[in-house]
Design an enzyme around this catalytic site. Structure first.
Site, PDB file in Angstrom:
ATOM      1  N   CYS A 218      46.903   8.506  50.528  1.00 18.73           N
ATOM      2  CA  CYS A 218      46.501   9.785  51.117  1.00 18.73           C
ATOM      3  C   CYS A 218      45.206   9.545  51.903  1.00 18.73           C
ATOM      4  O   CYS A 218      44.854   8.405  52.171  1.00 18.73           O
ATOM      5  CB  CYS A 218      46.335  10.857  50.044  1.00 18.73           C
ATOM      6  SG  CYS A 218      45.046  10.497  48.838  1.00 18.73           S
ATOM      7  N   THR A 219      44.481  10.598  52.255  1.00 21.88           N
ATOM      8  CA  THR A 219      43.316  10.431  53.133  1.00 21.88           C
ATOM      9  C   THR A 219      42.155   9.705  52.460  1.00 21.88           C
ATOM     10  O   THR A 219      41.631   8.731  52.970  1.00 21.88           O
ATOM     11  CB  THR A 219      42.815  11.804  53.632  1.00 21.88           C
ATOM     12  OG1 THR A 219      43.926  12.565  54.063  1.00 21.88           O
ATOM     13  CG2 THR A 219      41.807  11.645  54.752  1.00 21.88           C
TER      14      THR A 219
END
Ligand SMILES: [Zn+2]
Ligand SMILES: [Zn+2]
Length: 344
Positions: A198-199
């Site tokens: 994810c980020t």
């Protein structure tokens, strides 16, 4: 009131700029059961306020997520305060790379129901039983193994403009949806090596625990997320396996990673990958629009919105128009475009 806040912020900023010492910008998070988040919050607030720490910290029954700046001359004392709490034992701390130490003006510690909203009841699964953490370089190497399953744990509007090669990108608008879709999609892959990303890593921390709860045996996650991956491979000169842009949650909207354009204008299909919000305020839809369509639709997502925006601007009686709920990201727009591409 607004004026007061504004002056206050300016003052805080002036204070920060006038400081004669340096600060370290750091971040850390951990899922952990806290019985009394409010008491815990008050306790760390006192510890860190006394050391002139600044930052934005979230505390929930399920753990802590912190981004902060610590005066260098108080750094050892700060680390000592961490030692007081079980949740912070041996917690990995990330240091900001391009750091002027001026990222925060005050210390804010908020108690929230969850660190990452998942729509599940507290205790629905063990959030502390997380998957194996892989560094950016380890993740890069593991991607070369064709038998791994790579899953993007972000929403569609994020993966649409940038993603790892061959990643599975669920068509989800929220993290809650994402969790449900992933468990379904990977039904028959419970014994395979699963790589999540994810980020910044915090969503995978939860998603990996969720997958393990659902019987997945080899769950791995990119520690520090795409942000950290990009930093690490750049520092050793490797070619990025993440293509396109990394969506970020500040004014920039995205960080370009390798210059490829993976997305298309939602209105005409031209390759383009910059998000914007519909100019018609009550709509505010997040979407992708090329410059040509921006001109044609006056920065609106549709001719209906264009018309409505025009009325709102020109007709004083338009304040009587009923308020609308802002739209969510329009998944159907993306899907319609993909269908079109398949046919042509
Ligand atoms: Zn267009
Ligand atoms: Zn609109």
């Amino acid at each position: 009131m607004v004026l007061h806040n504004k002056i206050n912020r300016e003052e805080l900023k002036a204070q920060l700029m006038a400081e004669t010492f340096n600060r370290k910008t750091i971040s850390f998070y951990r899922y952990f059961y806290l019985n009394e988040p409010k008491e815990f919050r008050d306790s760390i607030y006192k510890d860190w306020f006394d050391l002139d720490c600044l930052g934005r910290i979230y505390v929930a029954r399920e753990g802590v997520n912190a981004q902060m700046s610590v005066p260098e001359h108080h750094y050892d004392a700060f680390i000592k305060t961490l030692g007081k709490y079980e949740i912070f034992q041996n917690i990995p701390i990330k240091y900001a790379v391009e750091d002027d130490g001026k990222s925060f003006f005050k210390l804010t510690i908020k108690v929230r129901p969850k660190l990452v909203a998942d729509g599940l009841a507290d205790g629905a699964f063990d959030v502390t039983n997380v998957g194996k953490h892989l560094s950016g370089i380890e993740f890069h190497e593991t991607l070369k193994d064709p038998d791994t399953v790579v899953v993007d744990m972000r929403n569609l509007y994020e993966s649409e403009i940038g993603r790892f090669e061959n990643a599975i990108c669920p068509e989800a608008d929220t993290f809650k949806e994402e969790l449900e879709i992933v468990v379904d999609l990977l039904e028959d892959k419970k014994d395979e090596k699963v790589l999540l990303y994810c980020t910044g890593g915090i969503r995978c921390e939860k998603a990996s625990a969720y997958l393990k709860h659902h019987g997945f045996n080899d769950v791995n996650q990119l520690h520090g997320g795409v942000l950290e991956y990009v930093r690490q491979i750049k520092s050793v000169g490797l070619e990025s396996k993440f293509l396109g842009k990394n969506f970020v949650f500040d004014e920039r909207m995205a960080e370009d990673v390798n210059g490829q354009i993976l997305a298309s204008c939602h209105q005409c299909g031209t390759p383009f990958d910059t998000h914007k919000n519909c100019e018609n305020d009550p709509c505010h839809l997040l979407f992708i629009q090329c410059p040509k369509c921006a001109e044609q639709y006056d920065d609106c997502c549709s001719s209906e919105c264009q018309e409505e925006a025009h009325i709102r601007k020109t007709d004083p009686a338009s304040s009587l128009l009923p308020p609308r709920q802002p739209k969510k990201y329009r998944k159907s727009m993306v899907m319609a475009l993909r269908e079109k591409e398949k046919v042509s």
